[in-house]
Design a protein around this motif. Structure first.
Motif, PDB file in Angstrom:
ATOM      1  N   LEU A 183      -1.917  14.454  -0.946  1.00  0.00           N
ATOM      2  CA  LEU A 183      -1.157  15.015   0.175  1.00  0.00           C
ATOM      3  C   LEU A 183      -0.022  14.104   0.627  1.00  0.00           C
ATOM      4  O   LEU A 183       0.969  14.574   1.183  1.00  0.00           O
ATOM      5  CB  LEU A 183      -2.089  15.313   1.353  1.00  0.00           C
ATOM      6  N   GLU A 184      -0.179  12.799   0.392  1.00  0.00           N
ATOM      7  CA  GLU A 184       0.887  11.870   0.769  1.00  0.00           C
ATOM      8  C   GLU A 184       2.164  12.160  -0.011  1.00  0.00           C
ATOM      9  O   GLU A 184       3.257  11.998   0.524  1.00  0.00           O
ATOM     10  CB  GLU A 184       0.439  10.423   0.567  1.00  0.00           C
ATOM     11  N   GLY A 185       2.005  12.559  -1.279  1.00  0.00           N
ATOM     12  CA  GLY A 185       3.152  12.988  -2.075  1.00  0.00           C
ATOM     13  C   GLY A 185       4.071  11.886  -2.573  1.00  0.00           C
ATOM     14  O   GLY A 185       4.981  12.165  -3.359  1.00  0.00           O
ATOM     15  N   ASP A 186       3.866  10.651  -2.157  1.00  0.00           N
ATOM     16  CA  ASP A 186       4.735   9.572  -2.632  1.00  0.00           C
ATOM     17  C   ASP A 186       4.066   8.847  -3.815  1.00  0.00           C
ATOM     18  O   ASP A 186       2.966   9.205  -4.239  1.00  0.00           O
ATOM     19  CB  ASP A 186       5.057   8.595  -1.493  1.00  0.00           C
ATOM     20  N   LEU A 187       4.740   7.846  -4.342  1.00  0.00           N
ATOM     21  CA  LEU A 187       4.223   7.105  -5.491  1.00  0.00           C
ATOM     22  C   LEU A 187       2.861   6.473  -5.176  1.00  0.00           C
ATOM     23  O   LEU A 187       1.942   6.521  -5.986  1.00  0.00           O
ATOM     24  CB  LEU A 187       5.228   6.035  -5.942  1.00  0.00           C
ATOM     25  N   ARG A 188       2.756   5.889  -3.997  1.00  0.00           N
ATOM     26  CA  ARG A 188       1.489   5.273  -3.593  1.00  0.00           C
ATOM     27  C   ARG A 188       0.354   6.295  -3.622  1.00  0.00           C
ATOM     28  O   ARG A 188      -0.741   6.031  -4.114  1.00  0.00           O
ATOM     29  CB  ARG A 188       1.628   4.680  -2.190  1.00  0.00           C
ATOM     30  N   GLY A 189       0.609   7.479  -3.101  1.00  0.00           N
ATOM     31  CA  GLY A 189      -0.396   8.539  -3.086  1.00  0.00           C
ATOM     32  C   GLY A 189      -0.794   8.978  -4.484  1.00  0.00           C
ATOM     33  O   GLY A 189      -1.976   9.211  -4.763  1.00  0.00           O
ATOM     34  N   LEU A 190       0.197   9.087  -5.387  1.00  0.00           N
ATOM     35  CA  LEU A 190      -0.098   9.489  -6.766  1.00  0.00           C
ATOM     36  C   LEU A 190      -0.930   8.428  -7.486  1.00  0.00           C
ATOM     37  O   LEU A 190      -1.897   8.750  -8.181  1.00  0.00           O
ATOM     38  CB  LEU A 190       1.198   9.755  -7.532  1.00  0.00           C
ATOM     39  N   VAL A 191      -0.553   7.179  -7.306  1.00  0.00           N
ATOM     40  CA  VAL A 191      -1.292   6.074  -7.943  1.00  0.00           C
ATOM     41  C   VAL A 191      -2.739   6.061  -7.439  1.00  0.00           C
ATOM     42  O   VAL A 191      -3.687   5.988  -8.223  1.00  0.00           O
ATOM     43  CB  VAL A 191      -0.594   4.720  -7.672  1.00  0.00           C
ATOM     44  N   ASN A 192      -2.897   6.124  -6.127  1.00  0.00           N
ATOM     45  CA  ASN A 192      -4.244   6.093  -5.556  1.00  0.00           C
ATOM     46  C   ASN A 192      -5.043   7.343  -5.900  1.00  0.00           C
ATOM     47  O   ASN A 192      -6.252   7.270  -6.129  1.00  0.00           O
ATOM     48  CB  ASN A 192      -4.176   5.898  -4.046  1.00  0.00           C
TER      49      ASN A 192
END
Length: 172
Positions: A50-59
């Motif tokens: 849901l964060e949608g940013d790179l950090r969210g995708l990695v996690n």
């Protein structure tokens, strides 16, 4: 106590393997509680997406893989089996005991390996697929633990007999 293998017992009582029937009588739920459960990692992964940013995708990708790992460890521990160090060895062990590990699980592992060893950016669709695969895999293994047979009956089914009153045996 006398120790006899199941196959030897079948031979001794002269049962016909071609018409052998296995009927589970009772079962129990096997469980092992970790501080962080597979479902927790799945919940984290959903929030990460849901964060949608790179950090969210990695996690999200990492948490999907953690959910799979955690569920595999739970199953192995509940069955009293030793864990292996590598994921492929764990999958081989599951296959040996008859638990199907779909090839698509390997895609999640491969995507996570590209992330952690080659520092490749995961795509959103790839992470969403990984979380969906992990969710289905965790649920499938959980069902394996939900009704684990404690006792069972074995009998020869003879053509023309009934399984129970009014329920005929299936015909070949």
């Amino acid at each position: 106590p006398v120790s006899v293998s199941f196959v030897e017992l079948i031979r001794r009582v002269n049962m016909d393997l071609a018409t052998l029937s296995y009927v589970p009588d009772t079962g129990a739920t096997l469980d092992l509680e970790f501080d962080i459960a597979p479902e927790d990692f799945l919940s984290f992964a959903e929030k990460d997406i849901l964060e949608g940013d790179l950090r969210g995708l990695v996690n999200g990708l990492s948490n999907a893989k953690r959910a799979i790992d955690c569920q595999v460890e739970k199953l192995l521990a509940c069955l009293g089996l030793p864990s292996a160090r590598s994921f492929p060895k764990k999958m081989e062990l599951l296959a040996e005991i008859g638990v199907v590990a779909p090839r698509i699980v390997a895609k999640v592992v491969r995507a996570r390996n590209y992330l952690e060893h080659e520092y490749r950016r995961p795509e959103r669709e790839q992470v969403e697929d990984a979380v969906d695969v992990a969710t289905l895999f965790v649920a499938a293994l959980e069902r394996s633990l939900a009704f684990f047979p404690e006792s069972f009956s074995v009998a020869n089914l003879v053509e023309g007999l009934e399984i129970a009153p009014g329920i005929p045996l299936p015909q070949k």
